[in-house]
Design a protein around this motif. Structure first.
Motif, short mmCIF file in Angstrom:
data_model
loop_
_atom_site.label_atom_id
_atom_site.label_comp_id
_atom_site.label_asym_id
_atom_site.label_seq_id
_atom_site.Cartn_x
_atom_site.Cartn_y
_atom_site.Cartn_z
N ALA A 146 0.85 -1.20 0.00
CA ALA A 146 0.00 0.00 0.00
C ALA A 146 0.89 1.25 0.00
CB ALA A 146 -0.91 0.00 1.22
N LEU A 147 0.46 2.27 -0.72
CA LEU A 147 1.19 3.53 -0.77
C LEU A 147 0.73 4.47 0.34
CD1 LEU A 147 1.09 4.15 -4.64
CD2 LEU A 147 3.08 3.47 -3.30
N ARG A 148 1.68 5.13 0.97
CA ARG A 148 1.35 6.14 1.98
C ARG A 148 2.52 7.10 2.08
NH1 ARG A 148 -2.76 8.77 3.60
NH2 ARG A 148 -1.94 10.28 5.07
N VAL A 149 2.27 8.40 1.89
CA VAL A 149 3.35 9.38 1.98
C VAL A 149 3.88 9.45 3.41
CG1 VAL A 149 2.54 10.81 0.06
CG2 VAL A 149 1.73 11.28 2.38
N SER A 150 5.06 10.02 3.57
CA SER A 150 5.65 10.17 4.90
C SER A 150 4.87 11.21 5.69
CB SER A 150 7.10 10.63 4.79
OG SER A 150 7.15 12.00 4.43
N ASP A 151 5.09 11.24 7.01
CA ASP A 151 4.43 12.27 7.82
C ASP A 151 5.46 13.25 8.41
OD1 ASP A 151 5.58 10.57 9.60
OD2 ASP A 151 3.70 9.83 10.48
N THR A 152 6.59 13.38 7.72
CA THR A 152 7.62 14.33 8.15
C THR A 152 7.10 15.76 8.00
OG1 THR A 152 9.30 12.81 7.32
CG2 THR A 152 10.01 15.07 7.75
#
Length: 277
Positions: A146-152
């Motif tokens: 699954a794709l999920r962007v970073s939370d930086t």
């Protein structure tokens, strides 16, 4: 709600088939031409894949519009509620340099907004896909994730991905202002957005006006499906209604967590350099 499953299955299948066409040409000593109007290089691979994808989409979805890089796009995509945006090979420079970093983009816009995207890298058989609001996946030899962007959120901790063939002073200036020290180079727009979507990078800037909606429709859909954001350098989303095809105001792709801190800095530099009027 319409799930777009049929569209997704069809777009993935067409992308893989077009990938086989690109690899067929890639294995030969192909010729490179310059496109009219200084639009960059073009090869037999671009043209063959373009013809194949456009024909396949028109057969599968006869009532949809299709805008493709190597086609005559004067027919007016603005007449269509649903329009496919196709780049048969994003990263022709990378194809010519034989570094593998080129991709096929097949994106579907509905009501002028990106709805579905498929980005396929034939070398290494890597496929990204996403439906906005429903999530996305990447598939390669190691399986499907699954794709999920970073939370930086901290700008100085962001990992910047830059163009392999068009590195710019403006990008370097923005990175310096934000305190970014980590950057990597990558070819295709779709592959850069793919890196953001799988949290392997956090920020990408394209600071020229030399890109078009077919470059970013599919990548934007994949990125938004993964929770990221793609806009122009002023922070305004592009419309995919067919009225305008050129991205006159560059591209900014970012994870959502840092976007509000990054966007004003990018916009300021873009105004200073004249990209934003």
């Amino acid at each position: 709600m319409h799930t777009l499953d049929a569209e997704l299955d069809t777009a993935r299948r067409i992308a893989r088939q077009a990938g086989a066409i690109l690899l067929e040409v890639y294995a030969t000593p192909f010729a490179v031409q310059d496109k009219a109007g200084g639009m960059g290089p073009v090869t037999e691979a671009d043209e063959r894949a373009n013809a194949f994808i456009v024909e396949a989409l028109r057969t599968a979805f006869p009532s949809d519009g299709v805008v493709a890089e190597e086609s005559d796009n004067s027919a007016g995509a603005s007449r269509f509620e649903r329009c496919w945006f196709v780049d048969p090979m994003d990263g022709t420079q990378e194809f010519v340099h034989r570094n593998g970093e080129f991709a096929i983009h097949i994106g579907l816009a509905m009501g002028g907004k990106p709805a579905l995207g498929v980005v396929y890298r034939p070398v290494g058989d890597r496929l990204y896909w996403g439906v906005v609001g429903q999530g996305g996946f990447v598939e390669d030899a190691t399986g499907r994730r699954a794709l999920r962007v970073s939370d930086t959120t901290e700008p100085s901790s962001l990992r910047l991905v830059v163009s392999r063939s068009h590195r710019s002073r403006l990008t370097d200036a923005v990175a310096q202002r934000l305190g970014i020290t980590h950057s990597q180079a990558c070819g295709s727009v779709g592959l850069k957005c793919g890196l953001l979507a799988e949290a392997a990078a956090d920020l990408y800037l394209h600071v020229s006006d030399k890109s078009y909606r077919w470059d970013n429709c599919a990548p934007e859909a994949v990125l938004r499906a993964a929770g990221g954001i793609l806009t122009d350098l002023g922070g305004t989303p592009y419309s995919y209604d067919g009225a305008e095809l050129q991205n006159h105001r560059g591209l900014l792709a970012c994870n959502a967590a840092a976007f509000d801190r990054v966007a004003p800095v990018v916009a300021e530099f873009a105004r200073e350099s004249g990209i934003l009027r």
